[in-house]
Design a protein around this motif. Structure first.
Motif, PDB file in Angstrom:
ATOM      1  N   THR A 327       0.833  -1.203   0.000  1.00  0.00           N
ATOM      2  CA  THR A 327       0.000   0.000   0.000  1.00  0.00           C
ATOM      3  C   THR A 327       0.862   1.245   0.000  1.00  0.00           C
ATOM      4  OG1 THR A 327      -1.680  -1.227   1.260  1.00  0.00           O
ATOM      5  CG2 THR A 327      -1.902   1.174   1.177  1.00  0.00           C
ATOM      6  N   ALA A 328       1.979   1.204   0.733  1.00  0.00           N
ATOM      7  CA  ALA A 328       2.889   2.350   0.784  1.00  0.00           C
ATOM      8  C   ALA A 328       3.502   2.609  -0.588  1.00  0.00           C
ATOM      9  CB  ALA A 328       3.979   2.099   1.818  1.00  0.00           C
ATOM     10  N   ARG A 329       3.774   1.551  -1.368  1.00  0.00           N
ATOM     11  CA  ARG A 329       4.334   1.752  -2.707  1.00  0.00           C
ATOM     12  C   ARG A 329       3.319   2.426  -3.635  1.00  0.00           C
ATOM     13  NH1 ARG A 329       6.554  -3.430  -1.812  1.00  0.00           N
ATOM     14  NH2 ARG A 329       4.886  -4.404  -3.055  1.00  0.00           N
ATOM     15  N   VAL A 330       2.068   2.069  -3.494  1.00  0.00           N
ATOM     16  CA  VAL A 330       1.023   2.709  -4.301  1.00  0.00           C
ATOM     17  C   VAL A 330       0.904   4.182  -3.919  1.00  0.00           C
ATOM     18  CG1 VAL A 330      -1.476   2.781  -4.750  1.00  0.00           C
ATOM     19  CG2 VAL A 330      -0.260   0.589  -4.742  1.00  0.00           C
ATOM     20  N   LEU A 331       0.955   4.478  -2.635  1.00  0.00           N
ATOM     21  CA  LEU A 331       0.875   5.871  -2.203  1.00  0.00           C
ATOM     22  C   LEU A 331       2.074   6.662  -2.716  1.00  0.00           C
ATOM     23  CD1 LEU A 331      -0.508   8.081  -0.545  1.00  0.00           C
ATOM     24  CD2 LEU A 331       0.749   7.260   1.472  1.00  0.00           C
ATOM     25  N   ALA A 332       3.252   6.039  -2.704  1.00  0.00           N
ATOM     26  CA  ALA A 332       4.457   6.726  -3.172  1.00  0.00           C
ATOM     27  C   ALA A 332       4.390   7.011  -4.665  1.00  0.00           C
ATOM     28  CB  ALA A 332       5.689   5.878  -2.849  1.00  0.00           C
ATOM     29  N   ALA A 333       3.580   6.266  -5.407  1.00  0.00           N
ATOM     30  CA  ALA A 333       3.447   6.476  -6.851  1.00  0.00           C
ATOM     31  C   ALA A 333       2.535   7.648  -7.182  1.00  0.00           C
ATOM     32  CB  ALA A 333       2.926   5.200  -7.517  1.00  0.00           C
ATOM     33  N   ILE A 345      -0.401   4.634 -11.923  1.00  0.00           N
ATOM     34  CA  ILE A 345      -0.106   4.385 -10.513  1.00  0.00           C
ATOM     35  C   ILE A 345       0.391   2.950 -10.324  1.00  0.00           C
ATOM     36  CG2 ILE A 345      -1.086   4.241  -8.191  1.00  0.00           C
ATOM     37  CD1 ILE A 345      -3.110   6.423  -9.108  1.00  0.00           C
ATOM     38  N   GLY A 346      -0.311   1.973 -10.999  1.00  0.00           N
ATOM     39  CA  GLY A 346       0.082   0.578 -10.868  1.00  0.00           C
ATOM     40  C   GLY A 346       1.469   0.318 -11.407  1.00  0.00           C
ATOM     41  N   ARG A 347       1.801   1.001 -12.545  1.00  0.00           N
ATOM     42  CA  ARG A 347       3.130   0.806 -13.126  1.00  0.00           C
ATOM     43  C   ARG A 347       4.234   1.220 -12.160  1.00  0.00           C
ATOM     44  NH1 ARG A 347       3.396   4.722 -17.359  1.00  0.00           N
ATOM     45  NH2 ARG A 347       4.215   6.050 -15.707  1.00  0.00           N
ATOM     46  N   ASP A 348       4.122   2.430 -11.563  1.00  0.00           N
ATOM     47  CA  ASP A 348       5.161   2.916 -10.643  1.00  0.00           C
ATOM     48  C   ASP A 348       5.063   2.274  -9.266  1.00  0.00           C
ATOM     49  OD1 ASP A 348       6.058   4.499 -12.678  1.00  0.00           O
ATOM     50  OD2 ASP A 348       5.121   6.350 -11.914  1.00  0.00           O
ATOM     51  N   GLY A 349       3.855   1.789  -8.899  1.00  0.00           N
ATOM     52  CA  GLY A 349       3.690   1.155  -7.597  1.00  0.00           C
ATOM     53  C   GLY A 349       3.919  -0.338  -7.615  1.00  0.00           C
ATOM     54  N   GLU A 350       4.298  -0.866  -8.800  1.00  0.00           N
ATOM     55  CA  GLU A 350       4.632  -2.285  -8.938  1.00  0.00           C
ATOM     56  C   GLU A 350       3.455  -3.173  -8.520  1.00  0.00           C
ATOM     57  OE1 GLU A 350       8.171  -3.012  -6.737  1.00  0.00           O
ATOM     58  OE2 GLU A 350       9.364  -1.552  -7.849  1.00  0.00           O
ATOM     59  N   ALA A 351       2.258  -2.849  -9.033  1.00  0.00           N
ATOM     60  CA  ALA A 351       1.061  -3.614  -8.683  1.00  0.00           C
ATOM     61  C   ALA A 351       0.197  -3.805  -9.929  1.00  0.00           C
ATOM     62  CB  ALA A 351       0.267  -2.898  -7.596  1.00  0.00           C
ATOM     63  N   SER A 352      -0.596  -4.871  -9.930  1.00  0.00           N
ATOM     64  CA  SER A 352      -1.538  -5.099 -11.026  1.00  0.00           C
ATOM     65  C   SER A 352      -2.669  -4.091 -10.934  1.00  0.00           C
ATOM     66  CB  SER A 352      -2.095  -6.525 -10.941  1.00  0.00           C
ATOM     67  OG  SER A 352      -2.882  -6.670  -9.763  1.00  0.00           O
ATOM     68  N   ALA A 353      -3.486  -4.020 -12.019  1.00  0.00           N
ATOM     69  CA  ALA A 353      -4.583  -3.053 -12.032  1.00  0.00           C
ATOM     70  C   ALA A 353      -5.579  -3.318 -10.903  1.00  0.00           C
ATOM     71  CB  ALA A 353      -5.286  -3.082 -13.393  1.00  0.00           C
ATOM     72  N   ASP A 354      -5.959  -4.610 -10.728  1.00  0.00           N
ATOM     73  CA  ASP A 354      -6.924  -4.931  -9.674  1.00  0.00           C
ATOM     74  C   ASP A 354      -6.350  -4.629  -8.287  1.00  0.00           C
ATOM     75  OD1 ASP A 354      -8.734  -5.750 -11.554  1.00  0.00           O
ATOM     76  OD2 ASP A 354      -8.294  -7.894 -11.348  1.00  0.00           O
ATOM     77  N   ASP A 355      -5.078  -4.985  -8.084  1.00  0.00           N
ATOM     78  CA  ASP A 355      -4.457  -4.743  -6.777  1.00  0.00           C
ATOM     79  C   ASP A 355      -4.317  -3.244  -6.529  1.00  0.00           C
ATOM     80  OD1 ASP A 355      -3.263  -5.519  -4.340  1.00  0.00           O
ATOM     81  OD2 ASP A 355      -1.270  -5.162  -5.188  1.00  0.00           O
ATOM     82  N   THR A 356      -4.018  -2.513  -7.604  1.00  0.00           N
ATOM     83  CA  THR A 356      -3.871  -1.054  -7.452  1.00  0.00           C
ATOM     84  C   THR A 356      -5.191  -0.426  -7.033  1.00  0.00           C
ATOM     85  OG1 THR A 356      -2.122  -0.993  -9.123  1.00  0.00           O
ATOM     86  CG2 THR A 356      -3.250   1.080  -8.635  1.00  0.00           C
ATOM     87  N   ARG A 359      -5.830  -1.135  -3.420  1.00  0.00           N
ATOM     88  CA  ARG A 359      -4.985  -0.322  -2.538  1.00  0.00           C
ATOM     89  C   ARG A 359      -5.449   1.139  -2.518  1.00  0.00           C
ATOM     90  NH1 ARG A 359      -2.291  -4.103   0.479  1.00  0.00           N
ATOM     91  NH2 ARG A 359      -1.508  -5.751  -0.903  1.00  0.00           N
ATOM     92  N   LEU A 360      -5.904   1.638  -3.658  1.00  0.00           N
ATOM     93  CA  LEU A 360      -6.373   3.029  -3.708  1.00  0.00           C
ATOM     94  C   LEU A 360      -7.621   3.220  -2.858  1.00  0.00           C
ATOM     95  CD1 LEU A 360      -5.777   3.781  -7.490  1.00  0.00           C
ATOM     96  CD2 LEU A 360      -4.654   4.901  -5.555  1.00  0.00           C
ATOM     97  N   TYR A 361      -8.534   2.248  -2.900  1.00  0.00           N
ATOM     98  CA  TYR A 361      -9.732   2.376  -2.062  1.00  0.00           C
ATOM     99  C   TYR A 361      -9.357   2.264  -0.572  1.00  0.00           C
ATOM    100  CZ  TYR A 361     -13.178   2.631  -5.757  1.00  0.00           C
ATOM    101  OH  TYR A 361     -13.936   3.069  -6.810  1.00  0.00           O
ATOM    102  N   GLU A 362      -8.386   1.462  -0.278  1.00  0.00           N
ATOM    103  CA  GLU A 362      -7.893   1.385   1.108  1.00  0.00           C
ATOM    104  C   GLU A 362      -7.328   2.735   1.537  1.00  0.00           C
ATOM    105  OE1 GLU A 362      -4.397  -0.909   3.730  1.00  0.00           O
ATOM    106  OE2 GLU A 362      -4.779  -1.501   1.636  1.00  0.00           O
ATOM    107  N   LEU A 363      -6.544   3.361   0.651  1.00  0.00           N
ATOM    108  CA  LEU A 363      -5.950   4.667   0.960  1.00  0.00           C
ATOM    109  C   LEU A 363      -7.020   5.751   1.067  1.00  0.00           C
ATOM    110  CD1 LEU A 363      -2.822   4.473  -1.368  1.00  0.00           C
ATOM    111  CD2 LEU A 363      -2.802   4.552   1.139  1.00  0.00           C
TER     112      LEU A 363
END
Length: 393
Positions: A327-333, A345-356, A359-363
């Motif tokens: 989650t922190a990597r997504v926020l940093a992106a 966001i997913g590309r820079d946060g190293e996450a798939s689209a669904d995972d991104t 994580r965004l809804y969590e944030l």
């Protein structure tokens, strides 16, 4: 009271010698080591009577020998000094007494002939867990605040605060310990029945009531510049370490730190502004063998028992520090300004689209991000931490 293990004639001889020889004079120390105090006094007295035997003591020039004999001639009986101090609730302790601090013997021939005390505590027991706090007389408000805080903090941790009773840092350290209902020792460069500086009459009386007042000099003796310098070796030898708070290049407090280093004790310094001439000597100490400390906990960590560690120092914990790594990597992106797509966001946060998206809804639930159409951006409250942590505005 002191357990009297020393023969009375030895105690009287040493008490008398404190009036005849100056503190820290190693020549006199060699006489005591070679001949003992009783024989040393006998030889001085016989030489003063003009007899041919015994010859003048070794290692002393004729001029100084003559001055020493003149002093001996004018010295009152030691019983008078002992009685005078006893009337003030004081006493005289010397090597061989149960109360004599053994660490003073590290001074070798510069060891005190004896010590005059006021106060009810045991000097030997207190010295075992003591630390010196010394520094500039003309200190700044910063120096007063730090010294008082050190005195109080050390006292609260069960340490005895030792200083010289002077204006500035010394007085602040004593008052800090007294204010914390702790133990403190003032080592004076004059008789313990005198107050110098005179403005510290109440302070020295409080130290005598709650702690100890100590001096090598007999009752009534006055301070001199050389006695202040020589007094510093006693402060260093009594304690486990010396902390210097504000000292210029030529400060006498640095002499105490140098004595501490020479005797194998810890020498510590509290840094000040690099532009302050009052802290220049401390900074020079720290550039060499001194250890930097900022509070009582750090002093105790250095001089105390194993395991007496200062708390770990770190900055405040921010809400983003508690996020899971993914989650922190997504926020940093997220950019500090503007809207970004899920794919970016997913590309820079190293996450798939669904995972991104998850994580965004969590944030968002935590107040870090908000949705704008198909894009996402940081909330106002999240922008400042991102920038302060190195994010690109």
């Amino acid at each position: 009271m002191t357990a009297a293990r020393v023969p009375e004639e030895v105690r009287l001889a040493r008490a008398r010698l404190t009036r005849i020889v100056e503190p820290g004079w190693e020549v006199a120390g060699s006489w005591l080591r070679e001949f003992g105090p009783v024989e040393t006094v006998r030889r001085i007295d016989e030489a003063d009577e003009g007899g041919d035997e015994p010859p003048p003591m070794p290692g002393v020039r004729a001029e100084r020998w003559a001055g020493l004999l003149a002093r001996a001639r004018e010295t009152p009986p030691p019983e008078r000094d002992l009685a005078r101090l006893e009337g003030l609730g004081g006493r005289f302790v010397c090597p061989g007494d149960a109360e004599w601090p053994g660490q003073l013997d590290d001074l070798g021939d510069a060891r005190p002939v004896g010590l005059w005390l006021r106060g009810g505590a045991s000097l030997r027991m207190w010295a075992l867990r003591s630390v010196a706090v010394v520094g500039a007389r003309a200190c700044t408000e910063y120096g007063v605040r730090i010294s008082a805080s050190l005195g109080a903090g050390l006292a609260e941790r069960g340490w005895v605060v030792v200083s010289g009773g002077a204006y500035g840092v010394d007085a602040a350290a004593h008052r800090g310990a007294l204010g914390a209902s702790g133990a403190t020792v003032a080592v004076l460069a004059c008789g313990v029945d005198r107050v110098y500086p005179r403005g510290h009459s109440q302070l020295i009386d409080r130290v005598a009531e709650q702690g100890l007042v100590v001096s090598e000099l007999p009752p009534g003796d006055h301070p001199t510049p050389s006695r202040f310098i020589l007094r510093n070796r006693v402060i260093a030898a009594l304690t486990r370490g010396t902390v210097v708070v504000e000292a210029a290049y030529r400060s006498g407090a640095l002499g105490t730190a140098r004595w501490a280093q020479r005797l194998g004790r810890h020498a510590m310094g509290v840094p000040g502004p690099v532009t302050s001439s009052v802290s220049a000597g401390v900074h020079e100490l720290l550039r060499k063998e001194g250890v930097l400390v900022t509070d009582a906990a750090e002093v105790v960590e250095l001089i105390g028992e194993m395991g007496e560690l200062a708390p770990e120092r770190r900055g405040p914990v921010l809400p983003r520090d508690l996020l899971p790594p993914a989650t922190a990597r997504v926020l940093a992106a997220m950019p500090a300004q503007g809207v970004r797509s899920v794919a970016e966001i997913g590309r820079d946060g190293e996450a798939s689209a669904d995972d991104t998206i998850g994580r965004l809804y969590e944030l968002r639930s935590l107040g870090f991000v908000e949705r704008h159409g198909d894009g996402w951006q940081l909330t106002r409250q999240a922008i400042r931490p991102v920038i302060s942590d190195g994010g690109v505005p």
